[in-house]
Scaffold this motif. Structure first.
Motif, mmCIF file in Angstrom:
data_model
loop_
_atom_site.group_PDB
_atom_site.id
_atom_site.type_symbol
_atom_site.label_atom_id
_atom_site.label_comp_id
_atom_site.label_asym_id
_atom_site.label_seq_id
_atom_site.Cartn_x
_atom_site.Cartn_y
_atom_site.Cartn_z
ATOM 1 N N LYS A 226 -22.107 38.592 -4.803
ATOM 2 C CA LYS A 226 -22.734 39.348 -5.883
ATOM 3 C C LYS A 226 -23.436 38.352 -6.791
ATOM 4 N N CYS A 227 -24.682 38.642 -7.109
ATOM 5 C CA CYS A 227 -25.460 37.767 -7.987
ATOM 6 C C CYS A 227 -25.346 38.237 -9.424
ATOM 7 N N GLY A 228 -24.919 37.349 -10.273
ATOM 8 C CA GLY A 228 -24.855 37.612 -11.704
ATOM 9 C C GLY A 228 -25.922 36.814 -12.421
ATOM 10 N N VAL A 229 -25.818 36.758 -13.719
ATOM 11 C CA VAL A 229 -26.796 36.017 -14.507
ATOM 12 C C VAL A 229 -26.602 34.512 -14.344
ATOM 13 N N ARG A 230 -25.342 34.058 -14.328
ATOM 14 C CA ARG A 230 -25.062 32.620 -14.263
ATOM 15 C C ARG A 230 -24.453 32.168 -12.936
ATOM 16 N N HIS A 231 -23.802 33.079 -12.193
ATOM 17 C CA HIS A 231 -23.083 32.694 -10.979
ATOM 18 C C HIS A 231 -23.367 33.645 -9.825
ATOM 19 N N ILE A 232 -23.170 33.140 -8.632
ATOM 20 C CA ILE A 232 -23.099 33.954 -7.424
ATOM 21 C C ILE A 232 -21.624 33.981 -7.066
ATOM 22 N N THR A 233 -20.995 35.141 -7.155
ATOM 23 C CA THR A 233 -19.555 35.254 -6.923
ATOM 24 C C THR A 233 -19.279 35.961 -5.601
ATOM 25 N N GLY A 234 -18.021 35.947 -5.194
ATOM 26 C CA GLY A 234 -17.616 36.611 -3.959
ATOM 27 C C GLY A 234 -17.971 35.858 -2.700
ATOM 28 N N LEU A 235 -18.248 34.567 -2.814
ATOM 29 C CA LEU A 235 -18.552 33.753 -1.640
ATOM 30 C C LEU A 235 -17.263 33.382 -0.926
ATOM 31 N N ASN A 236 -17.326 33.265 0.370
ATOM 32 C CA ASN A 236 -16.172 32.788 1.135
ATOM 33 C C ASN A 236 -16.133 31.267 1.045
ATOM 34 N N CYS A 237 -14.976 30.748 0.690
ATOM 35 C CA CYS A 237 -14.793 29.301 0.620
ATOM 36 C C CYS A 237 -14.834 28.730 2.036
ATOM 37 N N PRO A 238 -15.668 27.730 2.304
ATOM 38 C CA PRO A 238 -15.706 27.120 3.639
ATOM 39 C C PRO A 238 -14.392 26.432 4.013
ATOM 40 N N ALA A 239 -13.598 26.005 3.020
ATOM 41 C CA ALA A 239 -12.354 25.288 3.300
ATOM 42 C C ALA A 239 -11.194 26.233 3.601
ATOM 43 N N CYS A 240 -10.971 27.239 2.746
ATOM 44 C CA CYS A 240 -9.793 28.104 2.926
ATOM 45 C C CYS A 240 -10.138 29.515 3.403
ATOM 46 N N GLY A 241 -11.407 29.919 3.323
ATOM 47 C CA GLY A 241 -11.819 31.222 3.827
ATOM 48 C C GLY A 241 -11.672 32.381 2.856
ATOM 49 N N CYS A 242 -11.064 32.171 1.714
ATOM 50 C CA CYS A 242 -10.896 33.253 0.729
ATOM 51 C C CYS A 242 -12.229 33.572 0.059
ATOM 52 N N ALA A 243 -12.419 34.826 -0.269
ATOM 53 C CA ALA A 243 -13.674 35.282 -0.873
ATOM 54 C C ALA A 243 -13.621 35.184 -2.390
ATOM 55 N N GLU A 244 -13.144 34.055 -2.901
ATOM 56 C CA GLU A 244 -13.052 33.853 -4.343
ATOM 57 C C GLU A 244 -13.884 32.659 -4.799
ATOM 58 N N ALA A 245 -14.798 32.206 -3.983
ATOM 59 C CA ALA A 245 -15.625 31.059 -4.338
ATOM 60 C C ALA A 245 -16.879 31.526 -5.068
ATOM 61 N N TYR A 246 -17.534 30.569 -5.723
ATOM 62 C CA TYR A 246 -18.758 30.888 -6.446
ATOM 63 C C TYR A 246 -19.713 29.705 -6.375
ATOM 64 N N ALA A 247 -20.956 29.958 -6.785
ATOM 65 C CA ALA A 247 -21.971 28.922 -6.924
ATOM 66 C C ALA A 247 -22.788 29.256 -8.162
ATOM 67 N N TYR A 248 -23.410 28.263 -8.734
ATOM 68 C CA TYR A 248 -24.253 28.506 -9.895
ATOM 69 C C TYR A 248 -25.552 29.153 -9.449
ATOM 70 N N PHE A 249 -26.007 30.159 -10.178
ATOM 71 C CA PHE A 249 -27.194 30.919 -9.791
ATOM 72 C C PHE A 249 -28.472 30.114 -9.987
ATOM 73 N N ALA A 250 -28.606 29.439 -11.121
ATOM 74 C CA ALA A 250 -29.852 28.761 -11.456
ATOM 75 C C ALA A 250 -30.217 27.669 -10.449
ATOM 76 N N ASP A 251 -29.238 26.886 -10.027
ATOM 77 C CA ASP A 251 -29.490 25.803 -9.083
ATOM 78 C C ASP A 251 -28.238 25.560 -8.252
ATOM 79 N N PRO A 252 -28.044 26.357 -7.202
ATOM 80 C CA PRO A 252 -26.820 26.199 -6.406
ATOM 81 C C PRO A 252 -26.825 24.887 -5.623
#
Length: 111
Positions: free
Chosen positions: A21-47
């Motif tokens: 899900k894309c928000g104003v500051r973050h992209i949330t709900g990403l799957n973590c490449p290390a553990c696989g849980c869907a609780e990872a995020y990235a910064y929206f402006a410059d991931p």
């Protein structure tokens, strides 16, 4: 398209972003490449990395370059110099390395 937009688009098309899900500051709900849980995020402006939000269990920070290498190729072909910005390939490369703030007032040339 700027390099940040290109990285964001590559991240959202990756298999780690099927519930993103894309928000104003973050992209949330990403799957973590290390553990696989869907609780990872990235910064929206410059991931630049996928950051696992499970600090006590995983907390991995995976560089986007490892997950989406196709977004980091062909700077000179993709970001050609223009009359308005003759140093565009160098500028986009430096931004890709996380040096956006350092570019203010910095004198550099692309050749």
């Amino acid at each position: 398209m700027t390099f940040s937009e290109r990285k964001r688009e590559a991240l959202l098309k990756s298999p780690f972003a099927h519930r993103a899900k894309c928000g104003v500051r973050h992209i949330t709900g990403l799957n973590c490449p290390a553990c696989g849980c869907a609780e990872a995020y990235a910064y929206f402006a410059d991931p630049n990395a996928i950051i696992c939000n499970r600090r006590n269990k995983c907390g991995a920070i995976t560089p986007l370059r490892n997950v989406c290498p196709e977004a980091f190729q062909d700077f000179e072909r993709e970001f050609r110099p223009t009359k308005e910005d003759p140093e565009r390939p160098a500028t986009e490369y430096l931004r890709s390395r996380g040096l956006s703030a350092a570019l203010k007032g910095l004198r550099y040339r692309y050749f």
